[in-house]
Design a protein around this motif. Structure first.
Motif, PDB file in Angstrom:
ATOM      1  N   HIS A   1       4.123  15.456  -1.567  1.00 26.38           N
ATOM      2  CA  HIS A   1       3.401  14.364  -0.921  1.00 26.38           C
ATOM      3  C   HIS A   1       3.987  14.196   0.472  1.00 26.38           C
ATOM      4  CE1 HIS A   1       1.338  13.011  -4.594  1.00 26.38           C
ATOM      5  NE2 HIS A   1       2.478  13.208  -5.214  1.00 26.38           N
TER       6      HIS A   1
ATOM      7  N   GLN B   1       0.820  -1.208   0.000  1.00 20.03           N
ATOM      8  CA  GLN B   1       0.000   0.000   0.000  1.00 20.03           C
ATOM      9  C   GLN B   1       0.860   1.267   0.000  1.00 20.03           C
ATOM     10  OE1 GLN B   1      -2.786  -0.342   3.284  1.00 20.03           O
ATOM     11  NE2 GLN B   1      -3.961  -1.930   2.241  1.00 20.03           N
TER      12      GLN B   1
ATOM     13  N   ALA C   1      -5.177   2.577  -5.667  1.00 12.26           N
ATOM     14  CA  ALA C   1      -5.860   3.641  -4.923  1.00 12.26           C
ATOM     15  C   ALA C   1      -4.872   4.624  -4.304  1.00 12.26           C
ATOM     16  CB  ALA C   1      -6.776   3.047  -3.861  1.00 12.26           C
ATOM     17  N   CYS C   2      -3.810   4.958  -5.051  1.00 12.32           N
ATOM     18  CA  CYS C   2      -2.881   5.990  -4.603  1.00 12.32           C
ATOM     19  C   CYS C   2      -2.490   6.817  -5.816  1.00 12.32           C
ATOM     20  CB  CYS C   2      -1.652   5.387  -3.924  1.00 12.32           C
ATOM     21  SG  CYS C   2      -0.555   4.454  -5.026  1.00 12.32           S
ATOM     22  N   ARG C   3      -1.841   7.921  -5.569  1.00  9.55           N
ATOM     23  CA  ARG C   3      -1.401   8.787  -6.647  1.00  9.55           C
ATOM     24  C   ARG C   3      -0.342   8.078  -7.491  1.00  9.55           C
ATOM     25  NH1 ARG C   3      -2.600  12.704 -10.238  1.00  9.55           N
ATOM     26  NH2 ARG C   3      -1.052  14.377 -10.357  1.00  9.55           N
ATOM     27  N   THR C   4      -0.481   8.119  -8.809  1.00 13.76           N
ATOM     28  CA  THR C   4       0.528   7.586  -9.713  1.00 13.76           C
ATOM     29  C   THR C   4       0.971   8.684 -10.656  1.00 13.76           C
ATOM     30  OG1 THR C   4      -0.460   5.367  -9.630  1.00 13.76           O
ATOM     31  CG2 THR C   4       1.055   5.834 -11.426  1.00 13.76           C
TER      32      THR C   4
ATOM     33  N   ASP D   1       2.186   5.066  -0.762  1.00 16.42           N
ATOM     34  CA  ASP D   1       1.499   6.358  -0.792  1.00 16.42           C
ATOM     35  C   ASP D   1       1.516   6.965  -2.189  1.00 16.42           C
ATOM     36  OD1 ASP D   1       1.008   6.784   2.186  1.00 16.42           O
ATOM     37  OD2 ASP D   1       3.157   6.408   2.149  1.00 16.42           O
ATOM     38  N   VAL D   2       2.562   6.673  -2.949  1.00 14.70           N
ATOM     39  CA  VAL D   2       2.751   7.224  -4.284  1.00 14.70           C
ATOM     40  C   VAL D   2       3.422   6.158  -5.144  1.00 14.70           C
ATOM     41  CG1 VAL D   2       3.793   9.084  -5.659  1.00 14.70           C
ATOM     42  CG2 VAL D   2       3.140   9.526  -3.291  1.00 14.70           C
TER      43      VAL D   2
ATOM     44  N   GLN E   1      -4.638   2.016 -11.245  1.00 12.17           N
ATOM     45  CA  GLN E   1      -5.701   2.638 -10.452  1.00 12.17           C
ATOM     46  C   GLN E   1      -6.201   1.724  -9.337  1.00 12.17           C
ATOM     47  OE1 GLN E   1      -8.588   3.830 -13.410  1.00 12.17           O
ATOM     48  NE2 GLN E   1      -7.599   5.812 -13.753  1.00 12.17           N
TER      49      GLN E   1
END
Length: 243
Positions: free
Chosen positions: A100, A32, A62-65, A34-35, A59
């Motif tokens: 971030h 999981q 469920a984190c920023r890519t 964060d980025v 996607q």
């Protein structure tokens, strides 16, 4: 702050690299992050549907890519296929800088149209300005092309031009990134530039041999690979991960 780095997917309809990416994403789902930063060479041959499928697959985390182009990518097709990535700098280049948590994630587009090598030279003013833009954040610099010689001659022939100028800039008293993170080599490696740790992420696509001597080519047994950059209490620990 966990920053995952994926590089060199090289997806096309004629290979299984999207399936290899799925293995990496399944592993990342347990961590999981964060980025996620994808540091270039997403597809081969300007395969538009590949960009769409890669975006959709990531996607699920469920984190920023954030995405950088590599020399195998087509910027025009990439922008059209990934319109949600509106963070890219205006104009031709696809630089970005995003805060971030404690980290300032900086992406530098080093690609040279029509060539496999990169070039950082003309982007150094942008980089200087960006590194100074948020004094409270800890910068991590991502690019596609590597900035130190690996000892693998065919790959060092297409490394990033301007590495010495980059080193001079980072030694000039400006705010320095805590690490420089790249791809392009299809093999995990590490060195220093201007005293800063410089990492090359392993690739999602099949690895290149560690060809340090052209007369002695070792077998390639590497599975898909990625990196995890763990920024915690101002300290960075970077891990090479095979999946």
């Amino acid at each position: 702050m966990l920053i995952a780095q994926i590089s060199d997917i090289h997806a096309s309809p004629s290979n299984d690299n999207l399936a290899r990416l799925d293995r990496a994403i399944s592993w990342l789902a347990t961590v999981q992050p964060d980025v996620v930063v994808v540091s270039g060479d997403l597809v081969n041959g300007g395969w538009r549907e590949g960009y769409v499928q890669i975006t959709a697959a990531l996607q699920s985390l469920a984190c920023r890519t954030s995405f950088l182009p590599g020399n195998a990518d087509d910027r025009t097709v990439m922008r059209a296929a990934m319109p949600e990535a509106a963070y890219w700098a205006d104009g031709e280049r696809m630089h970005f800088a995003e805060r971030h948590g404690a980290a300032l994630i900086v992406g530098l587009d080093t690609c040279v149209d029509g060539h496999a090598h990169g070039d950082v030279t003309e982007h150094l003013p942008w980089l200087r300005q960006t590194l100074a833009s948020d004094p409270s954040a800890i910068p991590l610099l991502f690019m596609h092309h590597h900035v130190f010689p690996t000892g693998i001659s065919p790959l060092d022939d297409v490394m990033c031009v301007g590495a010495d100028a980059l080193s001079d800039l980072l030694s000039s008293g400006i705010r320095r990134p805590i690490a420089i993170c790249s791809g392009h080599v299809h093999r995990p490696m590490a060195s220093l530039i201007a005293g800063i740790p410089a990492y090359i992420s392993g690739s999602i696509c099949p690895a290149n041999p560690l060809l340090l001597d052209p007369l002695r080519e070792p077998p390639v047994t590497d599975p898909p690979a990625l990196m995890i950059h763990d920024l915690r209490n101002g300290r960075l620990v970077s891990s090479h991960v095979s999946v």
